[in-house]
Design an enzyme around this catalytic site. Structure first.
Site, PDB file in Angstrom:
ATOM      1  N   ASP A 493      -8.375 -12.020  -5.183  1.00 47.88           N
ATOM      2  CA  ASP A 493      -6.970 -11.631  -5.095  1.00 47.88           C
ATOM      3  C   ASP A 493      -6.892 -10.114  -4.916  1.00 47.88           C
ATOM      4  O   ASP A 493      -7.503  -9.359  -5.689  1.00 47.88           O
ATOM      5  CB  ASP A 493      -6.217 -12.052  -6.354  1.00 47.88           C
ATOM      6  CG  ASP A 493      -4.726 -11.771  -6.226  1.00 47.88           C
ATOM      7  OD1 ASP A 493      -4.033 -12.605  -5.645  1.00 47.88           O
ATOM      8  OD2 ASP A 493      -4.273 -10.717  -6.719  1.00 47.88           O
ATOM      9  N   ASN A 501       2.736  -3.705  -0.090  1.00 52.94           N
ATOM     10  CA  ASN A 501       3.729  -4.070   0.924  1.00 52.94           C
ATOM     11  C   ASN A 501       5.007  -3.251   0.761  1.00 52.94           C
ATOM     12  O   ASN A 501       5.603  -2.790   1.739  1.00 52.94           O
ATOM     13  CB  ASN A 501       4.063  -5.559   0.811  1.00 52.94           C
ATOM     14  CG  ASN A 501       3.185  -6.406   1.705  1.00 52.94           C
ATOM     15  OD1 ASN A 501       2.592  -5.895   2.658  1.00 52.94           O
ATOM     16  ND2 ASN A 501       3.075  -7.678   1.407  1.00 52.94           N
ATOM     17  N   HIS A 506       5.201  -4.456   5.652  1.00 54.76           N
ATOM     18  CA  HIS A 506       4.469  -5.706   5.868  1.00 54.76           C
ATOM     19  C   HIS A 506       3.463  -5.615   7.009  1.00 54.76           C
ATOM     20  O   HIS A 506       2.439  -6.301   6.986  1.00 54.76           O
ATOM     21  CB  HIS A 506       5.460  -6.845   6.125  1.00 54.76           C
ATOM     22  CG  HIS A 506       6.249  -7.223   4.907  1.00 54.76           C
ATOM     23  ND1 HIS A 506       5.744  -7.985   3.897  1.00 54.76           N
ATOM     24  CD2 HIS A 506       7.519  -6.890   4.520  1.00 54.76           C
ATOM     25  CE1 HIS A 506       6.642  -8.144   2.941  1.00 54.76           C
ATOM     26  NE2 HIS A 506       7.736  -7.486   3.296  1.00 54.76           N
ATOM     27  N   ASP A 510      -0.335  -6.659   6.571  1.00 54.97           N
ATOM     28  CA  ASP A 510      -1.137  -7.572   7.394  1.00 54.97           C
ATOM     29  C   ASP A 510      -2.462  -6.934   7.783  1.00 54.97           C
ATOM     30  O   ASP A 510      -3.522  -7.581   7.761  1.00 54.97           O
ATOM     31  CB  ASP A 510      -0.351  -7.968   8.648  1.00 54.97           C
ATOM     32  CG  ASP A 510       0.814  -8.888   8.329  1.00 54.97           C
ATOM     33  OD1 ASP A 510       0.850  -9.433   7.206  1.00 54.97           O
ATOM     34  OD2 ASP A 510       1.685  -9.063   9.200  1.00 54.97           O
ATOM     35  N   GLU A 537      -2.136 -13.190  -0.522  1.00 54.54           N
ATOM     36  CA  GLU A 537      -3.187 -12.170  -0.580  1.00 54.54           C
ATOM     37  C   GLU A 537      -4.435 -12.706  -1.251  1.00 54.54           C
ATOM     38  O   GLU A 537      -5.314 -11.933  -1.655  1.00 54.54           O
ATOM     39  CB  GLU A 537      -2.693 -10.931  -1.326  1.00 54.54           C
ATOM     40  CG  GLU A 537      -2.408 -11.140  -2.805  1.00 54.54           C
ATOM     41  CD  GLU A 537      -0.982 -11.600  -3.055  1.00 54.54           C
ATOM     42  OE1 GLU A 537      -0.502 -11.444  -4.188  1.00 54.54           O
ATOM     43  OE2 GLU A 537      -0.336 -12.122  -2.121  1.00 54.54           O
TER      44      GLU A 537
END
Length: 637
Positions: A493, A501, A506, A510, A537
């Site tokens: 994680d 973010n 965002h 990514d 994630e």
């Protein structure tokens, strides 16, 4: 006597009215549970019995004659114990309220008739009630009433028995039979209605019925779900003006009103509609509905989603056209062999399709000589190492059969040979160069494989997606149990990813996930290992034949590689992007473990890593899980 018959006939009218009221509310009560419906039936029959008692004829002090017995008996036969108890309770309560010298006898009579009705119900409970059961019930009630009357009115004179009690017995029997016939008829109608409603509402297409004002009267479940209603009942009374755009609703309303006016049905009307970002194609048929006089009272519609059908038809048409163009550019060869295998006729294209054995393929040559030439030149790729006379004889024997075959030539071309026998024993052979078709098939197979890979690949990171991982972990767990080999799983994680973010956006998030997945792929290099995006994630690594120590070493290598990337993260306590890793291992000696348990263990370990400060590795153990259970209610993160 005239007065007696008038009063009892009025009593019979009350019974008929009660049955009519029950029939009127029958379908409303069918929406209730079975218990509630029986209670409602029993209460209705009880109220009818009360109404009958209000119109009773006094015989002597405390004794009354009426038609209450018919409704009590019918309640017991058709409603069973629940309905009978409800009816007897209402009727008995009223009789007690009415009071008088005959109260006890009246209540006893109600209970006695209720017992007769229940006895009839018990007799027929394992089969469907029929008219003969109703008639027998009427006879049983009549006998019971005669017996109770003779006991209670032993001092009555003959005129009383003839003028009052005889009509009462007769009309009670009539009331039972009439009531039974009404209930049987409505049960039959209800069953037919339920069957029709089920057929309409549960079919796979979109079915609906509208009245003459284009309001929905009946819709099936598909129509309700299509318009985002939880049940079909919510659409009753609506029109397309509440469901579609104003323009489309006006078009549909005008079309349906024209159908109602003219009576001309709409057959297979094709519509192309945009729904969200998709284009859907529908085929709709609408038919006028007429009453018994032939007047149009509404319409029935059926709409079918033919999007997939149209797509398949389009693809088939394209494939057919492509094949037609391909065949038009091919040069087919034709040859005819006699019953003895002699080549009677062939065209130049036939010889050209077989360049190495072509010189032997001339009229007059025998198929055996042609096959020997094919073997000598090794023109066909699949041939036995030693071509014997037995092999040639067998090939000749198969010449005179209707068959389709494909052969691969040594120059890479594929030929299709279609052999058909004529009525006089000749063999007509049509040879086509299907190399282009074979190449197209190969391309389609490759495309299908690519589509399969896309379905199993995460679009953002390019690694395996959750669906493919779920399949892989089940397979590897079974293999681990079967071969008694260890199997490890890493659940990863990205720390503080929401903050990342929120800080960088965002798009940057990514890119961060791509970088993490690339780092994982650089560390996990065995082809048997599976690197997958678990969701959001989170990433997961499946490591067959890997023990706990090796899994921990790989996890440390990954964290070191991620740290070396030095991806800035202002929202992290480490100032760079980090990750936490949970490790779970199925030992070689462990009993069978399901995939959900292996993942949950890794999730518990990941929870420990997060709780202990992040950017670290935690390994699941039964001891740690027991300690957490003592501290809190759950081992889950």
């Amino acid at each position: 006597m005239s007065t007696t018959w008038q009063i009892l006939t009025g009593n019979l009218a009350v019974v008929a009215l009660v049955m009519s009221l029950w029939a009127h509310f029958y379908y409303r009560f069918r929406d209730l549970s079975a218990l509630q419906s029986r209670v409602a039936f029993g209460l209705t029959m009880g109220l009818g019995a009360v109404a009958s008692m209000l119109l009773s004829i006094p015989v002597n002090s405390g004794a009354f004659i009426d038609l209450r017995s018919s409704l009590i008996a019918i309640s017991g036969l058709f409603g069973g114990p629940v309905a009978a108890i409800a009816t007897m309770a209402v009727a008995g309560a009223f009789r007690i309220f009415a009071g008088g010298a005959g109260t006890i006898n009246g209540v006893a009579g109600i209970l006695l008739i209720g017992a007769v009705g229940l006895a009839a119900h018990i007799v027929v409970q394992n089969r469907k009630i029929g008219i003969i059961d109703v008639v027998l019930l009427a006879a049983a009630v009549c006998v019971t009433l005669v017996g109770s009357t003779l006991v209670l009115l032993s001092d009555a004179d003959g005129q009383t028995l003839t003028s009052i009690i005889a009509p009462a017995l007769f009309l009670n029997s009539c009331a039972i039979i009439i009531s039974g016939l009404v209930l049987l008829q409505f049960e039959r109608i209800a069953l037919e209605r339920d069957l029709l409603t089920a057929a309409l509402t549960q079919t796979s297409d979109y079915h609906y019925v509208k009245n003459s004002q284009s309001q929905f009267v009946i819709v099936n479940r598909n129509v309700a779900e299509h318009h985002h209603f939880s049940s079909p009942a919510e659409m009753i009374g609506l029109t397309d003006f509440q469901l579609a755009t104003q323009r489309r609703a006006e078009i549909l309303f005008a079309e349906e009103q024209e159908l109602v006016r003219s009576g001309k049905p709409v057959i297979d009307k094709i519509e192309q509609l945009r729904e969200g970002e998709q284009e859907r194609c529908y085929s709709t048929s609408k038919f006028p509905l007429r009453d018994g006089k032939g007047e149009i009272i509404g319409l029935a519609g059926a709409t079918r989603d033919i999007t997939e059908q149209r797509r398949v038809e389009h693809e088939l048409t394209e494939s057919r056209n492509l094949l037609s163009h391909a065949m038009a550019g091919m040069s087919d060869g034709f040859a005819m062999f006699g019953p003895d295998g002699t080549l009677l006729f062939c065209n130049e294209q036939y010889r050209c399709l077989f360049p190495l054995s072509g010189p032997a393929r001339i009229p007059g040559a025998n198929i055996k000589d042609i096959l020997r030439k094919v073997a000598e030149t090794e023109e066909r790729r699949i041939l036995p190492k030693e071509v014997t006379d037995d092999w040639i004889d067998d090939a000749v024997a198969h010449l005179h059969q209707d068959k389709d075959e494909e052969i691969n030539l040594c120059d890479g071309r594929w030929l299709s040979l279609r052999t058909r026998l004529t009525t006089d024993g000749k063999a007509l052979v049509v040879v086509s160069d299907i190399t282009a078709m074979k190449q197209a098939e190969h391309s389609l197979r490759e495309l299908a494989e690519q589509m399969k890979n896309l379905a199993e690949t995460d679009a953002l990171t390019g690694i395996v997606n959750r669906r493919a991982f779920d399949q892989a972990v089940v397979i590897e767990l079974a293999r681990s149990t079967r071969n008694r080999t260890p199997l490890s799983l890493l659940l990863i994680d990205v720390d503080r990813f929401k903050a990342y973010n929120d800080t960088y956006g965002h798009v940057a998030g990514d890119e961060c996930l791509k970088a993490v997945s690339d780092c994982l792929r650089q560390v996990v290099k065995r082809r048997t290992d599976v690197v997958a995006r678990f969701g959001g994630e989170e990433f997961v690594v499946l490591l067959p034949e890997t023990d706990e120590g090796a899994a921990q070493a790989l996890a440390r290598k990954f964290l070191a590689g991620l740290r070396a990337l030095e991806i800035p993260h202002a929202g992290s306590e480490f100032r760079y992007v980090t990750a936490s890793v949970g490790v779970s291992t199925k030992q070689r000696s462990s009993s069978e473990v399901v995939s959900s348990e292996l993942i949950k263990r890794a999730d518990d370990a990941l929870y420990d890593a997060k709780r202990n400060g992040r950017n670290q590795i935690s390994t699941w153990s039964a001891q740690k899980c027991d300690e957490r259970r003592q501290k809190g209610p759950s081992c889950s993160r």
